[in-house]
Design a protein around this motif. Structure first.
Motif, short mmCIF file in Angstrom:
data_model
loop_
_atom_site.label_atom_id
_atom_site.label_comp_id
_atom_site.label_asym_id
_atom_site.label_seq_id
_atom_site.Cartn_x
_atom_site.Cartn_y
_atom_site.Cartn_z
N GLY A 176 8.55 45.19 4.59
CA GLY A 176 8.37 46.59 4.25
C GLY A 176 9.51 47.18 3.46
O GLY A 176 9.33 47.62 2.33
N LYS A 177 10.72 47.17 4.01
CA LYS A 177 11.84 47.80 3.32
C LYS A 177 12.23 47.03 2.07
O LYS A 177 12.46 47.63 1.00
CB LYS A 177 13.04 47.91 4.27
N ALA A 178 12.30 45.71 2.15
CA ALA A 178 12.69 44.91 0.99
C ALA A 178 11.71 45.12 -0.16
O ALA A 178 12.11 45.36 -1.31
CB ALA A 178 12.75 43.42 1.36
N GLN A 179 10.42 45.06 0.14
CA GLN A 179 9.41 45.22 -0.90
C GLN A 179 9.40 46.65 -1.45
O GLN A 179 9.20 46.86 -2.65
CB GLN A 179 8.02 44.85 -0.36
N ARG A 180 9.65 47.61 -0.59
CA ARG A 180 9.70 49.00 -1.07
C ARG A 180 10.87 49.21 -2.01
O ARG A 180 10.73 49.85 -3.07
CB ARG A 180 9.80 49.95 0.13
N VAL A 181 12.05 48.68 -1.65
CA VAL A 181 13.22 48.82 -2.53
C VAL A 181 12.93 48.18 -3.88
O VAL A 181 13.25 48.76 -4.94
CB VAL A 181 14.47 48.20 -1.87
N ILE A 182 12.32 47.01 -3.88
CA ILE A 182 11.97 46.35 -5.14
C ILE A 182 11.04 47.22 -5.97
O ILE A 182 11.26 47.44 -7.17
CB ILE A 182 11.33 44.97 -4.87
N MET A 183 10.00 47.76 -5.34
CA MET A 183 9.03 48.59 -6.07
C MET A 183 9.65 49.90 -6.54
O MET A 183 9.31 50.40 -7.62
CB MET A 183 7.81 48.85 -5.19
N GLU A 184 10.55 50.48 -5.74
CA GLU A 184 11.23 51.71 -6.18
C GLU A 184 12.12 51.42 -7.39
O GLU A 184 12.20 52.23 -8.32
CB GLU A 184 12.06 52.29 -5.03
N LEU A 185 12.76 50.25 -7.40
CA LEU A 185 13.56 49.87 -8.56
C LEU A 185 12.68 49.70 -9.79
O LEU A 185 13.04 50.16 -10.90
CB LEU A 185 14.31 48.56 -8.26
N ARG A 186 11.53 49.06 -9.62
CA ARG A 186 10.60 48.91 -10.75
C ARG A 186 10.15 50.27 -11.26
O ARG A 186 10.03 50.50 -12.48
CB ARG A 186 9.39 48.07 -10.34
N GLY A 187 9.92 51.19 -10.34
CA GLY A 187 9.49 52.53 -10.73
C GLY A 187 10.55 53.31 -11.49
O GLY A 187 10.22 54.24 -12.22
N ARG A 188 11.82 52.93 -11.32
CA ARG A 188 12.91 53.56 -12.07
C ARG A 188 13.22 52.79 -13.34
O ARG A 188 14.24 53.03 -14.00
CB ARG A 188 14.19 53.65 -11.24
N GLY A 189 12.36 51.85 -13.72
CA GLY A 189 12.52 51.13 -14.99
C GLY A 189 13.36 49.88 -14.94
O GLY A 189 13.69 49.31 -15.99
N HIS A 190 13.70 49.42 -13.74
CA HIS A 190 14.52 48.21 -13.61
C HIS A 190 13.59 46.98 -13.65
O HIS A 190 13.03 46.58 -12.63
CB HIS A 190 15.32 48.24 -12.32
N ASP A 191 13.44 46.39 -14.83
CA ASP A 191 12.53 45.25 -15.00
C ASP A 191 13.26 43.91 -14.99
O ASP A 191 12.63 42.86 -15.21
CB ASP A 191 11.76 45.40 -16.33
N GLU A 192 14.56 43.92 -14.75
CA GLU A 192 15.34 42.68 -14.68
C GLU A 192 14.89 41.82 -13.50
O GLU A 192 14.30 42.33 -12.54
CB GLU A 192 16.82 43.03 -14.51
N PRO A 193 15.17 40.52 -13.54
CA PRO A 193 14.90 39.70 -12.36
C PRO A 193 15.67 40.23 -11.15
O PRO A 193 16.82 40.66 -11.27
CB PRO A 193 15.43 38.31 -12.76
N ILE A 194 15.02 40.24 -10.01
CA ILE A 194 15.66 40.58 -8.74
C ILE A 194 15.68 39.30 -7.90
O ILE A 194 14.68 38.59 -7.79
CB ILE A 194 14.91 41.71 -8.02
N TYR A 195 16.84 39.01 -7.33
CA TYR A 195 17.02 37.77 -6.59
C TYR A 195 16.89 38.04 -5.08
O TYR A 195 17.20 39.14 -4.62
CB TYR A 195 18.38 37.16 -6.92
#
Length: 332
Positions: A176-195
């Motif tokens: 939940g939290k990990a996936q939400r943080v990833i999606m929130e980053l994508r929503g702010r335009g962060h399209d870089e690879p996330i490890y």
């Protein structure tokens, strides 16, 4: 006429629905279990039969193996014994549900864990007026007022861009939290690879299978140190300061949790960048939800019961503590 809700009986290990002969979120194996969501303090293995949303059942299958289960979609109703049971979104994590129980003209809503903030990974909380509202109180103190999620993500990105020779290591609960943080980053335009730490792999893959697009994700283990400079790495909170993290390029340690509002908790975990991002309702959202639901009684399952009890009493709402055991909130 009997006491309101006398067909619902709280025990330390869960809530027993007598005319359905079923338990809600039992902490010990039971013959019949209604499960609100997939976190391990609510969803346990070993039940004889389980009713939950398809997403929660998929999460339980990954964590505990195949369940003897009946999927119940949001808005669908099933009859268990003498009780009509339906599930509506709780807004906590993917598949999380409030369990609506109707029996002899009374409606009881067991909310499980919930939040009212928008979350790109799950359906938003739905208000269901009822006679008895069973609520958590994880952040049931007035000091807990969560900031805007977008502003916390912007703080993370600012630190990332300000020190490109380092990486940002974000501690986040694996479900939940990990996936939400990833999606929130994508929503702010962060399209870089996330490890990601290896412990995140199965659940991130499951979210993708269930229709949550997380973008370019790569395992951190095995990646060259220089490749991780200027990148975001997601790991379980327990891995923030262990041996695994030492091979990263001078990580900026961050943690996404409602508990990061308390500076002492951040210091105790050696968190350099506390991010107040919670999957639970804060104080204002807890009290507003009670107003919205307008119940005759509020039952409080776990968390900071005293303050929410007092708030209910001052607003002429009957309230009681259920004192359930086995519910954790450390890594919210």
């Amino acid at each position: 006429m009997g006491r309101l809700g006398n067909w619902i009986e709280p025990f330390p290990e869960g809530i027993y629905v007598k005319p359905a002969d079923a338990w809600v979120d039992p902490s010990r194996p039971k013959d019949r279990a209604l499960v609100t969501h997939g976190h391990a303090d609510h969803a346990r293995g070993g039940h004889g039969a389980v009713w939950a949303t398809p997403e929660t059942l998929a999460i339980m299958d990954v964590r505990y193996g195949q369940q003897s289960a009946t999927p119940v979609a949001y808005g669908e109703s099933v009859r268990l014994g003498e009780v009509d049971v339906s599930l509506v979104p709780a807004g906590h994590v993917l598949g999380s549900a409030q369990i609506v129980l109707e029996h002899k003209g009374e409606r009881v809503v067991v909310s499980g864990d919930y939040k009212r903030r928008p979350d790109p990974t799950c359906a938003p909380f739905v208000v269901v007026p009822c006679d008895i509202f069973i609520t958590e109180a994880t952040f049931g103190l007035p000091v807990f007022r969560h900031p805007d999620t977008g502003s916390e993500i912007d703080r993370l990105l600012h630190r990332l861009h300000a020190e490109p020779e380092r990486c940002v290591l974000v501690g986040a609960y694996a479900l939940g939290k990990a996936q939400r943080v990833i999606m929130e980053l994508r929503g702010r335009g962060h399209d870089e690879p996330i490890y990601y730490h290896g412990a995140m792999e199965r659940l991130c893959a499951l979210y993708e299978e269930l229709g949550v697009p997380l973008g370019d994700l790569r395992p951190a283990t095995g990646a060259p140190k220089q490749e991780l400079a200027g990148k975001i790495v997601i790991c379980p909170p327990g891995a923030l300061n262990d041996r695994w993290s030492r091979r990263l390029p001078d990580p900026i340690t961050a943690m996404a949790s409602g508990w990061m509002r308390i500076r002492q908790r951040a210091r105790q975990r050696n968190v350099e960048l506390p991010l107040v991002i919670s999957d639970h309702a804060d104080w204002d959202e807890l009290t507003q939800t009670i107003r919205d639901v307008a119940p005759k009684e509020v039952w409080i399952t776990h968390g900071r019961e005293d303050a929410l009890m007092h708030w209910c009493m001052t607003h002429q709402i009957k309230a009681r503590e259920l004192n359930l055991v086995g519910y954790e909130d450390e890594d919210d």
